[in-house]
Every structure is written in C-alpha cells, then in structure tokens.
Design a protein around this motif. Structure first.
Motif, mmCIF file in Angstrom:
data_model
loop_
_atom_site.group_PDB
_atom_site.id
_atom_site.type_symbol
_atom_site.label_atom_id
_atom_site.label_comp_id
_atom_site.label_asym_id
_atom_site.label_seq_id
_atom_site.Cartn_x
_atom_site.Cartn_y
_atom_site.Cartn_z
ATOM 1 N N SER A 86 0.697 -1.262 0.068
ATOM 2 C CA SER A 86 0.023 -0.032 0.008
ATOM 3 C C SER A 86 0.614 1.433 0.017
ATOM 4 C CB SER A 86 -1.062 -0.187 1.238
ATOM 5 O OG SER A 86 -0.154 -0.098 2.480
ATOM 6 N N ALA A 87 1.912 1.319 0.858
ATOM 7 C CA ALA A 87 2.927 2.656 0.953
ATOM 8 C C ALA A 87 3.525 2.665 -0.454
ATOM 9 C CB ALA A 87 3.587 2.399 1.886
ATOM 10 N N LEU A 88 3.901 1.761 -1.157
ATOM 11 C CA LEU A 88 4.563 1.728 -2.566
ATOM 12 C C LEU A 88 3.681 2.054 -3.565
ATOM 13 C CD1 LEU A 88 7.137 1.307 -4.179
ATOM 14 C CD2 LEU A 88 6.517 -1.053 -4.458
ATOM 15 N N GLU A 89 2.451 1.683 -3.450
ATOM 16 C CA GLU A 89 1.328 1.978 -4.343
ATOM 17 C C GLU A 89 0.942 3.599 -4.309
ATOM 18 O OE1 GLU A 89 -2.138 -0.523 -4.433
ATOM 19 O OE2 GLU A 89 -0.843 -2.415 -4.099
ATOM 20 N N ALA A 90 0.978 4.048 -2.955
ATOM 21 C CA ALA A 90 0.719 5.463 -2.768
ATOM 22 C C ALA A 90 1.965 6.116 -3.346
ATOM 23 C CB ALA A 90 0.677 5.754 -1.346
ATOM 24 N N ALA A 91 3.115 5.683 -3.046
ATOM 25 C CA ALA A 91 4.242 6.532 -3.727
ATOM 26 C C ALA A 91 4.324 6.462 -5.126
ATOM 27 C CB ALA A 91 5.499 5.760 -3.151
ATOM 28 N N SER A 92 3.868 5.597 -5.736
ATOM 29 C CA SER A 92 3.717 5.452 -7.111
ATOM 30 C C SER A 92 2.725 6.471 -7.675
ATOM 31 C CB SER A 92 3.298 3.850 -7.574
ATOM 32 O OG SER A 92 4.357 3.133 -7.428
ATOM 33 N N GLU A 93 1.836 6.570 -6.972
ATOM 34 C CA GLU A 93 0.735 7.640 -7.294
ATOM 35 C C GLU A 93 1.253 8.814 -7.093
ATOM 36 O OE1 GLU A 93 -3.214 7.826 -8.704
ATOM 37 O OE2 GLU A 93 -2.643 5.854 -7.654
#
Length: 441
Positions: free
Chosen positions: A95-102
């Motif tokens: 989830s944190a990595l997906e948020a950073a990707s966004e």
C-alpha cells in the motif's frame, strides 16, 4: 545524472548516498521530516557502516533531501525504495509503495504551477522495492502512467544489499539486474548510465560486474529466488548442525570440509541461531504465500522457515540442561538480527527473550546499538549499558548476535553468579572454567 530516490529507509538511504559518492546529483524524497532534516544536516537516519561519512561528505552538495515530490521532474531517473512489510498471512503490504507510485506519477505529470498539464519528457522510474513478479506491471506502472503517460518508463532493479554491509555490497556487487519492458531501450540506457561510474571503478580494480538484462517480472523473481535460496542454505546447515550436535560433532568442521566442494561453496555455512532481519523472513514468507495462491505447496521453502523458527527453542533447551531457568537471571548478549546494524526486525533474540520470560527467567539484555529499537518490543525489559554489566550476577548468558566485542570477553565472565554460556553464534572462546555449550557444535 540527476537522480531522485523516493524512500529513505535502509535501502533508499544507502543507494542515495552511494550514488552521490559515484558523482551523481541525488535528491532523497521522504515523507518523514525528521529523516529529511537528518540527511540535510549530514547525519545518517540509520546505523550502517560506511554510511555516516558518505552522507556527511555529500549533504548540501551532491546529496540533499526533501518531502516535496515536486522535485522529481527535475531529475532524469527516479528510484522507488519504499518498504513492503509482511502481512500476518505472509503476503506483502504494497500500500505504501502504491501510494508513492501514485504521487510519483502525479509529480511527473507536471508541477502544481503548471496546472499538472505539462508531462515530463522521457523520465525513467525504477522500482528498487522488493515486490512479487506481477506487482510492478499490475499495480505500480498503471498508477504512474495514469498521470504521466507513456513518456515515463517503468523498470525494476532489485537490490542485493545486506544490512551491516550495504554500502560495500552496493559498491562491489556480485551482479546487477536490469528489468525493463521488452524493447524499452530508454530505460535500459538510463540504468546503464546510472551505474556506469560504478562499473568503471570496479573494472579499474580488475573486477567485471555481470549485468543481467531481462524483463521486469523475471528481475523481481531473481530477487526472491536469491534470498529464498540463501535462507534455505542457512536452514539446511542448521538442520545438519542439529544432527551433528546429537553426535558430539563440530558442525563448523563439517562445514569447512563440504564448503571446499565448489558445487556447495563456503559461504552461508555458519550454523547457529538462524536468520532474521527484514529480507529473508519477509521474502521467503511472501514467495510461499504466493505459491500457495497459485495452487503449489513449496515444501522446501516451508521447511526452511520451520527449521529457522525452531532454532531459538533449541537454544533454550540447551540452557535448561545447565540451569533451572525459572527464577534464574539470564543475560542475553545481542539484540540486532546481525552485527553492523541496529535493526531488530525478526531478530532471533526476540523469540529467545519470549521463551525465557515464559519460563520465568529474570532477563537482562545488551546490544551495542540496537537497545532503543528493541524497547519497542520489550519496553519493561532490563537493559544493560555494557556486556560486563549484563553478565554481572547472571546465572547464565545466551549469545544471540555475533558482535566482535563479544569475542573479547574474558574476565567479565568472572562476575557471573554461575558461568554458564550457551552460544548461538560461535563467538565465545571456550574456557576451562566456563560451562560452555554451542548451539550446533
């Protein structure tokens, strides 16, 4: 090159400092203002040999830190180095990595003053975080490209840095793995350009670094396979070590002999208390969970986990042969999962301390650098400020981390109430007046 590194944990901080050391202009991006302030002040936010001096040297020059993702369009290449912790079922939390990707995609779509309408031209985003083979293409790249479009390439470059020797591992790698989409020469060229100073330095020292060029899913699988294989090798020598112990055989003597076989190799044959940290436990659990979701039962990998989980219990069983643990004062020497780091994630000291407390022991613990991190797990535990203090008046001592300073212990044992040592890392030199027991020797 102008390089940005999103995430300033163990991996991100190390690669940011090392890339600056190679001559790149690097900006570290992190949401934690305290971490950003530390880097900008020339201080390392983590304990890692060789990192302090590199950050101190380059901070304010080739290395700076910020909380602002808006700096990404000013760089040529962005590394994503966000942690992917384990969930309770062994799967990884992205989830944190997906948020950073966004946020990376939004930033690369244009600065706020541009109304987000000016798409950056030919940027490369490289995933350093450890994720399963399908995650980059299925969850990360779509989030980036939804904002920034196809002008941004998304690649993978898994890391193989060991905590405690991460700087040395980055600067002298066994291999580099470049995962890119088929035909994406832009991403491949950017990775080669980024690592060119390192490759040139290694070549000048007579070392050629193999480069594996492959697709993104395969690159990520290489990371998992690498760690799973090493974890299984450690568990195998520990399992053999437990067998050797029943025969009174020194496993290290056996390991020295089998390590001469080039099909086996001498590395990762130090038997003992087992593996911990953030990589082996997380990565092996993740690949086991993923395999089961695809209908396959990975029996060998599960066995590696089972053996590793049992080693702390083996240590406690050895202790009970020498001491009535209930009411005994027991010193635990070493809290970090390995020497050279303050990381206590999945440290073998944790189940050892749990087991001691369940048996009614009075536990006192010492570690040169990891005490504060361990307080989060055991806030009420007694912590000593030196090994000598921990040993004073103890009925027994357990060695759980192989710090060099423990090798020098000698007269300190005289202050123990009873001189019983159970060594999980083959650190202590046996003495005539010590009751010494090695875990697998």
């Amino acid at each position: 090159m102008q390089v940005s590194v999103v995430g300033s944990g163990y991996v991100g901080t190390t690669i940011a400092a090392c890339l600056a050391d190679l001559g790149h202009d690097v900006v570290a991006v992190d949401i934690d203002q305290a971490v950003v302030d530390a880097i900008n002040a020339g201080d390392s936010p983590i304990h890692e040999p060789g990192l302090d001096e590199r950050i101190a040297e380059h901070a304010g020059g080739r290395l700076r830190a910020t909380t602002d993702y808006g700096v990404l369009p000013d760089t040529d290449l962005t590394f994503l180095a966000i942690q992917t912790p384990s969930n309770a079922d062994g799967s990884i939390d992205t989830s944190a990595l997906e948020a950073a990707s966004e946020m990376t995609g939004e930033a690369l779509a244009g600065r706020p003053e541009d109304g987000g309408s000016q798409v950056v031209d030919e940027h490369v985003v490289v995933v350093k975080s450890t994720v399963l083979p399908d995650v980059v293409d299925a969850r990360l790249a779509p989030r980036i490209k939804a904002h920034a479009g196809d002008r941004v390439s998304v690649a993978a470059n898994p890391e193989f840095q060991r905590e405690g020797s991460a700087v040395a591992d980055f600067l002298a790698p066994d291999k580099l793995v470049f995962g890119t989409a088929p035909g994406d020469e832009r991403a491949l060229d950017a990775l080669h350009e980024c690592y060119a100073p390192l490759l040139e330095a290694r070549a000048a020292d007579g070392h050629d670094v193999p480069i594996v060029e492959t697709d993104v899913p395969t690159a990520m699988m290489v990371k998992y396979a690498n760690n799973a294989f090493l974890a299984a090798k450690v568990s195998l020598i520990n399992d053999l070590g437990n067998v050797c112990k029943t025969y009174g055989i020194d496993t290290y003597e056996v390991a020295d002999a089998i390590g001469l076989d080039d099909r086996i190799g001498a590395k990762f044959l130090r038997s003992g208390l087992g593996w911990g940290g953030s990589c082996f436990p997380k990565d092996v659990a993740a690949i086991v969970h993923a395999a089961r979701e695809h209908g396959y039962e990975p029996r060998m990998l599960q066995a590696a986990i089972d053996v590793n989980d049992h080693q702390p219990e083996r240590m406690l069983e050895l202790l009970e042969k020498h001491v009535d643990v209930d009411g005994a004062r027991v010193a635990v020497l070493g809290l970090a999962f390995k020497p050279g780091t303050d990381d206590v994630r999945n440290s073998r000291a944790i189940p050892v301390i749990d087991g001691l407390q369940e048996r009614g022991a009075d536990v006192v613990a010492y570690d040169p650098v990891a005490t504060e991190n361990m307080r989060e797990h055991f806030p009420d535990l007694e912590y000593a400020d030196s090994a000598a203090s921990a040993l004073h008046g103890a009925d027994a001592a357990l060695v759980t981390t192989d710090w060099d300073e423990f090798q020098a212990l000698d007269d300190e044992f005289d202050a123990m109430h009873s001189k019983v040592i159970v060594d999980g890392r083959r650190v202590i030199e046996p003495q005539d007046d010590l009751t010494y027991d090695g875990l697998t020797w």
